[in-house]
Design a protein around this motif. Sequence first.
Motif, mmCIF file in Angstrom:
data_model
loop_
_atom_site.group_PDB
_atom_site.id
_atom_site.type_symbol
_atom_site.label_atom_id
_atom_site.label_comp_id
_atom_site.label_asym_id
_atom_site.label_seq_id
_atom_site.Cartn_x
_atom_site.Cartn_y
_atom_site.Cartn_z
ATOM 1 N N THR A 252 24.967 -12.690 -34.714
ATOM 2 C CA THR A 252 23.550 -12.406 -34.936
ATOM 3 C C THR A 252 22.844 -13.577 -35.605
ATOM 4 O OG1 THR A 252 24.237 -10.109 -35.287
ATOM 5 C CG2 THR A 252 21.970 -10.661 -35.832
ATOM 6 N N PHE A 253 21.608 -13.846 -35.154
ATOM 7 C CA PHE A 253 20.807 -14.934 -35.717
ATOM 8 C C PHE A 253 19.409 -14.427 -36.050
ATOM 9 C CE2 PHE A 253 24.050 -17.243 -33.392
ATOM 10 C CZ PHE A 253 24.370 -18.280 -34.259
ATOM 11 N N ASP A 254 18.818 -15.048 -37.051
ATOM 12 C CA ASP A 254 17.435 -14.836 -37.441
ATOM 13 C C ASP A 254 16.619 -16.022 -36.906
ATOM 14 O OD1 ASP A 254 15.008 -15.099 -39.022
ATOM 15 O OD2 ASP A 254 15.844 -13.604 -40.371
ATOM 16 N N PRO A 255 15.414 -15.813 -36.365
ATOM 17 C CA PRO A 255 14.624 -16.946 -35.857
ATOM 18 C C PRO A 255 14.373 -18.038 -36.898
ATOM 19 C CG PRO A 255 13.647 -14.869 -35.165
ATOM 20 C CD PRO A 255 14.746 -14.522 -36.110
ATOM 21 N N THR A 256 14.459 -17.682 -38.180
ATOM 22 C CA THR A 256 14.210 -18.678 -39.233
ATOM 23 C C THR A 256 15.485 -19.323 -39.746
ATOM 24 O OG1 THR A 256 14.329 -17.017 -41.001
ATOM 25 C CG2 THR A 256 12.182 -17.389 -39.979
ATOM 26 N N LYS A 257 16.653 -18.917 -39.200
ATOM 27 C CA LYS A 257 17.932 -19.458 -39.688
ATOM 28 C C LYS A 257 18.773 -19.915 -38.494
ATOM 29 C CE LYS A 257 18.237 -16.485 -43.785
ATOM 30 N NZ LYS A 257 17.161 -15.526 -43.490
ATOM 31 N N LEU A 258 18.364 -20.989 -37.855
ATOM 32 C CA LEU A 258 19.076 -21.495 -36.682
ATOM 33 C C LEU A 258 19.906 -22.735 -36.999
ATOM 34 C CD1 LEU A 258 16.336 -21.089 -33.925
ATOM 35 C CD2 LEU A 258 18.126 -19.482 -34.582
ATOM 36 N N ASP A 259 19.977 -23.115 -38.271
ATOM 37 C CA ASP A 259 20.745 -24.295 -38.635
ATOM 38 C C ASP A 259 22.228 -24.036 -38.413
ATOM 39 O OD1 ASP A 259 18.422 -25.483 -39.387
ATOM 40 O OD2 ASP A 259 18.623 -24.973 -41.514
ATOM 41 N N VAL A 260 22.933 -25.044 -37.899
ATOM 42 C CA VAL A 260 24.373 -24.942 -37.663
ATOM 43 C C VAL A 260 25.076 -25.863 -38.646
ATOM 44 C CG1 VAL A 260 26.234 -25.308 -36.023
ATOM 45 C CG2 VAL A 260 24.051 -24.386 -35.239
ATOM 46 N N GLY A 261 25.830 -25.259 -39.571
ATOM 47 C CA GLY A 261 26.584 -26.024 -40.558
ATOM 48 C C GLY A 261 28.076 -25.967 -40.296
ATOM 49 N N LEU A 262 28.855 -26.444 -41.249
ATOM 50 C CA LEU A 262 30.303 -26.556 -41.070
ATOM 51 C C LEU A 262 30.958 -25.186 -40.919
ATOM 52 C CD1 LEU A 262 31.125 -29.395 -43.644
ATOM 53 C CD2 LEU A 262 30.985 -29.564 -41.151
#
Length: 502
Positions: A252-262
Amino acid sequence: MKGIVSICCFFSLLVLALAEEEVEDVLSNILRDRSHIDETLRLASEENAAENYHGFKYFDSWGCPIPHLKYIDSWGCPKPLGAAIQKLRKIYHSAVKPMEQAYKYNELRAHEISDGEITSKPMVLFLGPWSVGKSSMINYLLGLKDSPYQLYTGAEPTTSEFTVIMHGEKTRSIEGIVMAADSSRSFSPLEKFGQSFLEKLIGIEMPHKLLERVTFVDTPGIIENRKQQERGYPFNDVCQWFIDRADLIFVTFDPTKLDVGLELEMLFRQLKGRESQIRIILNKADNLATQDLMRVYGALFWSLAPLINVTEPPRVYVSSFWPYDYAPDTSRELFKREEISLLEDLNQVIENRMENKIAFIRQHAIRVRIHALLVDRYVQTFKDKMSYFSDPDLVFKEIVDDPDKFFIFKSILAKTNVSKFDLPNREAYQDFFGVNPIGSFKSLSAQCSYSGGCLLDKIEKAITSELPGLLSSINPGKAPPGLSSCEATGCGDKPKNRYRKN
């Protein structure tokens, strides 16, 4: 005078703002109609169920209709389905588990299958960053809004535990230590992750029609600025345990949290090979205008493309999964259709639960067989290279450090029709033989007895005929094409003849 006018204007604007907030609060408190959930997932009342299923009034623990309670077997299932479960369990214990134990497969993959796992309901796993709506989605699907056992939600990271929501006769919570100690459940292997993790594991039982057919698992959100060791337990290993056993995985993703980290990159590495079970959910979509939503949708694919390296990407559902009504002036019909598509997807997994169990055990048996063939090849190569004056430690170290020099993996590919994509990593066997001396293993040709037969023969019979036959018996005429094909499944006559005791 100007000051008085300014004050009046200020108060007018304040009143308008407060009125606007009140309207928004009223709109946000309008609960969404959930009738389509019951309809799509077939969660009708007992009377409606009896009508829909031609007079079948009772339902088994798998959610299947049965004509009368006297037709239930000791497993709580209709006799045909219960017989299939018992036969699957018998095939695993007689053909697969002996090979696992003989060649210590669980120390390579750390995937021990219990009876509880074989007989368990389908598992739906929720993964994703923090505060993207995973817990809200479970509350919405189960109708837990304002109930004592609704999952806590908020804008901040709220879920710090692995929460298993399952069916029970009464509503209650269960500590992780109790869940791991209960051998009748499928969670007893979680004890190996330590007491610190068990304190972060909680179970919730409740009498719900959907939970009679499926189990939900809510997970802590991924926080990219938190190191794994700060969690106090091996978070990625625990996620892998649930991923390996999940029938459906909602990322699940939020439109405001699309950053991909480690940590998110690591999660998608763990999902490799499970692409068919993955569904991507772009949640809270009604917070955006249509044009902004299209941009976010493209940005999501741009972020995930390097992580999901497959020809056909997972299905993406765009909607807002929570109990309240959609925001005004948004694509309500689109979101509703997306939601129904997701529910149909979930229902398909529930309907195919027995087929998925058989396929899972068969895939596991193929991996166990490949592992046994590789260990046998290491054993044979070691014996061939040993001489009277050789140092056994040096000889075996040379073999393990450079297996390609001795054609360990290539010989398996050449002689057994095993796919190269199913072979384990070479480095994994350096660690495996580091704790398991080569002298502790017998060759496959020595794993035979007069009364019990050969282990290799039994596991190949299970892969090629018994498990496909079981699948055909519960679903006549619908066995997947090529299921018994040795070219596709990594089984064949060559290894059987090669290792048969003369």
